[in-house]
Structure formats: C-alpha cells, structure tokens
Design a protein around this motif. Structure first.
Motif, PDB file in Angstrom:
ATOM      1  N   GLN A  97      26.511 -12.198  60.523  1.00 15.19           N
ATOM      2  CA  GLN A  97      25.920 -13.289  59.777  1.00 15.19           C
ATOM      3  C   GLN A  97      25.596 -12.383  58.363  1.00 15.19           C
ATOM      4  OE1 GLN A  97      22.400 -14.040  62.108  1.00 15.19           O
ATOM      5  NE2 GLN A  97      23.167 -15.983  62.877  1.00 15.19           N
ATOM      6  N   GLU A  98      25.454 -11.033  58.563  1.00 11.50           N
ATOM      7  CA  GLU A  98      25.151 -10.343  57.202  1.00 11.50           C
ATOM      8  C   GLU A  98      26.555 -10.425  56.272  1.00 11.50           C
ATOM      9  OE1 GLU A  98      23.747  -6.615  58.426  1.00 11.50           O
ATOM     10  OE2 GLU A  98      21.991  -7.273  59.413  1.00 11.50           O
ATOM     11  N   LEU A  99      27.830 -10.215  57.144  1.00  9.02           N
ATOM     12  CA  LEU A  99      28.772 -10.251  56.350  1.00  9.02           C
ATOM     13  C   LEU A  99      29.022 -11.679  55.805  1.00  9.02           C
ATOM     14  CD1 LEU A  99      31.194  -7.864  58.652  1.00  9.02           C
ATOM     15  CD2 LEU A  99      30.217  -7.388  56.534  1.00  9.02           C
ATOM     16  N   ARG A 100      28.938 -12.708  56.417  1.00  7.50           N
ATOM     17  CA  ARG A 100      29.083 -14.073  56.022  1.00  7.50           C
ATOM     18  C   ARG A 100      28.346 -14.223  54.583  1.00  7.50           C
ATOM     19  NH1 ARG A 100      28.948 -17.365  61.343  1.00  7.50           N
ATOM     20  NH2 ARG A 100      31.129 -16.836  62.107  1.00  7.50           N
ATOM     21  N   HIS A 101      27.029 -13.786  54.785  1.00  6.83           N
ATOM     22  CA  HIS A 101      26.038 -14.102  53.662  1.00  6.83           C
ATOM     23  C   HIS A 101      26.712 -13.197  52.465  1.00  6.83           C
ATOM     24  CE1 HIS A 101      22.525 -14.341  51.528  1.00  6.83           C
ATOM     25  NE2 HIS A 101      22.343 -13.014  51.321  1.00  6.83           N
ATOM     26  N   GLU A 102      27.182 -11.821  52.483  1.00  2.06           N
ATOM     27  CA  GLU A 102      27.633 -10.892  51.697  1.00  2.06           C
ATOM     28  C   GLU A 102      28.945 -11.643  50.942  1.00  2.06           C
ATOM     29  OE1 GLU A 102      27.632  -7.602  49.072  1.00  2.06           O
ATOM     30  OE2 GLU A 102      26.022  -8.409  50.548  1.00  2.06           O
ATOM     31  N   LEU A 103      29.624 -12.107  51.693  1.00  2.00           N
ATOM     32  CA  LEU A 103      30.838 -12.903  51.408  1.00  2.00           C
ATOM     33  C   LEU A 103      30.479 -13.868  50.373  1.00  2.00           C
ATOM     34  CD1 LEU A 103      33.963 -13.180  51.257  1.00  2.00           C
ATOM     35  CD2 LEU A 103      33.731 -14.367  53.383  1.00  2.00           C
ATOM     36  N   GLY A 104      29.690 -14.754  50.911  1.00  2.00           N
ATOM     37  CA  GLY A 104      29.352 -15.990  49.823  1.00  2.00           C
ATOM     38  C   GLY A 104      28.621 -15.580  48.852  1.00  2.00           C
ATOM     39  N   ARG A 105      27.864 -14.454  48.639  1.00  2.38           N
ATOM     40  CA  ARG A 105      27.223 -14.020  47.449  1.00  2.38           C
ATOM     41  C   ARG A 105      28.434 -13.345  46.747  1.00  2.38           C
ATOM     42  NH1 ARG A 105      25.734  -9.340  45.320  1.00  2.38           N
ATOM     43  NH2 ARG A 105      26.415  -8.165  47.159  1.00  2.38           N
ATOM     44  N   LEU A 106      29.124 -12.668  47.041  1.00  2.00           N
ATOM     45  CA  LEU A 106      30.426 -12.168  46.441  1.00  2.00           C
ATOM     46  C   LEU A 106      31.299 -13.208  45.651  1.00  2.00           C
ATOM     47  CD1 LEU A 106      31.399  -9.101  48.352  1.00  2.00           C
ATOM     48  CD2 LEU A 106      30.289  -8.914  46.462  1.00  2.00           C
ATOM     49  N   THR A 107      31.480 -14.133  46.434  1.00  2.00           N
ATOM     50  CA  THR A 107      32.316 -15.345  46.145  1.00  2.00           C
ATOM     51  C   THR A 107      31.565 -15.989  45.002  1.00  2.00           C
ATOM     52  OG1 THR A 107      33.393 -15.610  48.526  1.00  2.00           O
ATOM     53  CG2 THR A 107      33.526 -17.420  46.852  1.00  2.00           C
ATOM     54  N   ARG A 167      34.898 -15.463  36.963  1.00  2.49           N
ATOM     55  CA  ARG A 167      36.167 -16.358  36.295  1.00  2.49           C
ATOM     56  C   ARG A 167      35.645 -17.276  35.242  1.00  2.49           C
ATOM     57  NH1 ARG A 167      38.533 -18.242  42.009  1.00  2.49           N
ATOM     58  NH2 ARG A 167      38.468 -16.445  42.926  1.00  2.49           N
ATOM     59  N   LEU A 168      34.585 -18.125  35.500  1.00  2.00           N
ATOM     60  CA  LEU A 168      34.155 -19.058  34.409  1.00  2.00           C
ATOM     61  C   LEU A 168      33.952 -18.313  33.171  1.00  2.00           C
ATOM     62  CD1 LEU A 168      31.956 -21.235  36.700  1.00  2.00           C
ATOM     63  CD2 LEU A 168      34.352 -22.100  35.617  1.00  2.00           C
ATOM     64  N   SER A 169      33.270 -17.129  33.271  1.00  2.27           N
ATOM     65  CA  SER A 169      32.953 -16.522  32.009  1.00  2.27           C
ATOM     66  C   SER A 169      34.033 -15.859  31.248  1.00  2.27           C
ATOM     67  CB  SER A 169      32.183 -15.218  32.565  1.00  2.27           C
ATOM     68  OG  SER A 169      31.816 -14.492  31.292  1.00  2.27           O
ATOM     69  N   ARG A 170      35.361 -15.542  31.900  1.00  5.08           N
ATOM     70  CA  ARG A 170      36.442 -15.200  31.618  1.00  5.08           C
ATOM     71  C   ARG A 170      37.055 -16.226  30.720  1.00  5.08           C
ATOM     72  NH1 ARG A 170      39.209 -12.514  36.352  1.00  5.08           N
ATOM     73  NH2 ARG A 170      37.128 -11.932  37.060  1.00  5.08           N
ATOM     74  N   GLN A 171      37.224 -17.189  31.475  1.00  7.31           N
ATOM     75  CA  GLN A 171      37.965 -18.720  30.969  1.00  7.31           C
ATOM     76  C   GLN A 171      37.004 -19.054  29.475  1.00  7.31           C
ATOM     77  OE1 GLN A 171      37.401 -21.657  33.869  1.00  7.31           O
ATOM     78  NE2 GLN A 171      39.239 -20.775  35.154  1.00  7.31           N
ATOM     79  N   ALA A 172      35.777 -18.740  29.603  1.00  2.00           N
ATOM     80  CA  ALA A 172      35.056 -19.218  28.457  1.00  2.00           C
ATOM     81  C   ALA A 172      35.166 -18.187  27.355  1.00  2.00           C
ATOM     82  CB  ALA A 172      33.581 -19.435  28.883  1.00  2.00           C
ATOM     83  N   ASP A 173      35.201 -16.959  27.729  1.00  2.55           N
ATOM     84  CA  ASP A 173      35.760 -15.914  26.763  1.00  2.55           C
ATOM     85  C   ASP A 173      37.088 -16.121  26.012  1.00  2.55           C
ATOM     86  OD1 ASP A 173      33.451 -14.482  27.040  1.00  2.55           O
ATOM     87  OD2 ASP A 173      34.138 -13.049  28.324  1.00  2.55           O
ATOM     88  N   VAL A 174      38.054 -16.708  26.913  1.00  7.85           N
ATOM     89  CA  VAL A 174      39.305 -16.932  26.462  1.00  7.85           C
ATOM     90  C   VAL A 174      39.394 -18.016  25.551  1.00  7.85           C
ATOM     91  CG1 VAL A 174      41.887 -17.479  26.983  1.00  7.85           C
ATOM     92  CG2 VAL A 174      40.682 -15.780  28.451  1.00  7.85           C
ATOM     93  N   GLU A 227      27.141 -18.798  26.030  1.00  5.71           N
ATOM     94  CA  GLU A 227      26.694 -20.271  26.415  1.00  5.71           C
ATOM     95  C   GLU A 227      27.391 -20.596  27.629  1.00  5.71           C
ATOM     96  OE1 GLU A 227      26.765 -22.663  23.093  1.00  5.71           O
ATOM     97  OE2 GLU A 227      25.453 -21.272  21.886  1.00  5.71           O
ATOM     98  N   ALA A 228      28.732 -20.445  27.885  1.00  5.63           N
ATOM     99  CA  ALA A 228      29.430 -20.801  29.018  1.00  5.63           C
ATOM    100  C   ALA A 228      29.256 -20.188  30.068  1.00  5.63           C
ATOM    101  CB  ALA A 228      30.960 -20.775  28.760  1.00  5.63           C
ATOM    102  N   SER A 229      28.971 -18.773  29.986  1.00  3.42           N
ATOM    103  CA  SER A 229      28.366 -17.952  31.281  1.00  3.42           C
ATOM    104  C   SER A 229      27.104 -18.290  31.744  1.00  3.42           C
ATOM    105  CB  SER A 229      28.659 -16.402  30.879  1.00  3.42           C
ATOM    106  OG  SER A 229      27.607 -16.173  29.819  1.00  3.42           O
ATOM    107  N   ALA A 230      26.255 -18.722  30.733  1.00  2.00           N
ATOM    108  CA  ALA A 230      24.885 -19.033  31.252  1.00  2.00           C
ATOM    109  C   ALA A 230      24.998 -20.304  31.928  1.00  2.00           C
ATOM    110  CB  ALA A 230      24.164 -19.289  29.866  1.00  2.00           C
ATOM    111  N   GLY A 231      25.628 -21.229  31.602  1.00  2.00           N
ATOM    112  CA  GLY A 231      25.904 -22.448  32.286  1.00  2.00           C
ATOM    113  C   GLY A 231      26.423 -22.331  33.460  1.00  2.00           C
ATOM    114  N   ALA A 232      27.400 -21.369  33.819  1.00  2.00           N
ATOM    115  CA  ALA A 232      28.127 -21.189  35.079  1.00  2.00           C
ATOM    116  C   ALA A 232      27.110 -20.319  35.953  1.00  2.00           C
ATOM    117  CB  ALA A 232      29.381 -20.170  34.957  1.00  2.00           C
TER     118      ALA A 232
END
Length: 197
Positions: free
Chosen positions: A88-98, A105-112, A120-125
């Motif tokens: 259960q702890e590993l699933r929770h950690e995996l969800g948080r890391l995902t 990824r969204l932040s990098r897409q906004a940077d590009v 502003e894009a990273s704040a929205g994500a």
C-alpha cells in the motif's frame, strides 16, 4: 483402548499364554488355577501399561506438532500483513511520483512552447482536483490550453477509450499503464478544460 488392534494383540497374547500352559499340564507339573490366572492378569496389566505409555507419547508428539504449526502460521500471517502494508505504501508513493512526473512534463511542454508563459502553465498543472472554479484566475494563458490539447493529442487512444465508456481497469490493461496514472491524466485534462472554459 478403543482401537481394534489392541484387542487383537490381547487375544494373541492370551493364545500364547494358553499355549504355554497346556503343555505344562500334560507333563504333570501343573500349577494351581489361581496362579495361572494371576500370571495372566500380571501379563495383561503389564501390556496395558505399555500401551498406555505409548498412547501418552503419541499424544505429546501430536500436541507438540500442533503447537509448532500454530506458531508457524502466526509468523506467516504477520509476514503477509507486513507485506500488504508495504504494498500500500509503495502504491501511494508510485501515485505521488506519477503525479509529480506529469507535472514536470506539462511544465517542460509549457517551457518549450512559450518561455514567457512557462510559470503560468506549471501553476495551472499543479492545481489539485479539489481546485474550484471560483478560485481560478479570470484569464488563463494560451499555454495551458495548448497543454490540454497536447495531453488529448498525446493520449488520444486513452481519451478515445475513456469517451467510449471503457473503465480505467480496462484502459490500464489495454495500454499497459498504471490505473493511478490514467486517473491522473483524466483529472488533469478535466481541470484544464474547466480552467479554459
């Protein structure tokens, strides 16, 4: 003395004793009947004591085996509980890391796409699913709209399956993804649509 083999042994013993007594009578050196009966009783008592000792030894052996089994079962149960907690702890950690990885990824897409609108894009994500529309800023930048479109384009197969009414379990198996990751992508896309509306 409920077992049939005990009676068979006793009958066999009586036959052996009786067989020894008959030749002595024929030889003329017969003992009185009371002495013979007494010897038979002593032999039967001795046999009964031996059988009782063997039964006690078997009972002790079985009780020891049962206790060992119960201890082993208790250890295995505690191991299973520990492993379930770790899972259960590993699933929770995996969800948080995902979730964190999707934000990056969204932040990098906004940077590009537009360097000036990256913040502003990273704040929205990074907004949680519990984010309400009343707290949203009046005007969202175009980068967030592009990120939402990029998400729908990038995960077009996922959104196609979802919109056709398939469950997250089915989508996860079909696409080889984690259910938590699918839920996160769907939530982020809904959040982007709300903020752009």
């Amino acid at each position: 003395m409920d077992q049939p083999w005990v009676y068979i042994v006793l009958v066999g013993l009586l036959i052996v004793v009786y067989a020894k007594i008959i030749p002595r009578k024929s030889e003329g050196a017969a003992k009185p009947d009371g002495a013979i009966v007494k010897e038979m009783e002593q032999a039967m008592d001795h046999l009964a004591m031996e059988l009782e000792e063997q039964n006690k030894a078997l009972i002790e052996l079985f009780s020891g085996t049962k206790q060992t089994y119960e201890e082993h079962a208790a250890k295995l149960t505690s191991r299973v509980e520990t492993l379930e907690k770790q899972c259960q702890e590993l699933r929770h950690e995996l969800g948080r890391l995902t979730f964190s990885e999707e934000q990056r990824r969204l932040s990098r897409q906004a940077d590009v796409s537009k360097p000036g609108e990256a913040l502003e894009a990273s704040a929205g994500a990074a907004v949680s699913p519990a984010y309400s529309e009343s707290a949203a800023p009046a005007a969202q930048p175009e980068a967030a709209n592009k990120a939402a479109m990029n998400m729908k384009e990038r995960y077009s197969e996922l959104f196609g399956l979802y919109e056709s009414g398939k469950s997250t379990d089915y989508i996860a198996k079909k696409l080889g993804m984690n259910k938590g990751e699918i839920s996160l992508i769907l939530q982020l896309a809904k959040q982007e649509e709300r903020s752009n509306a």
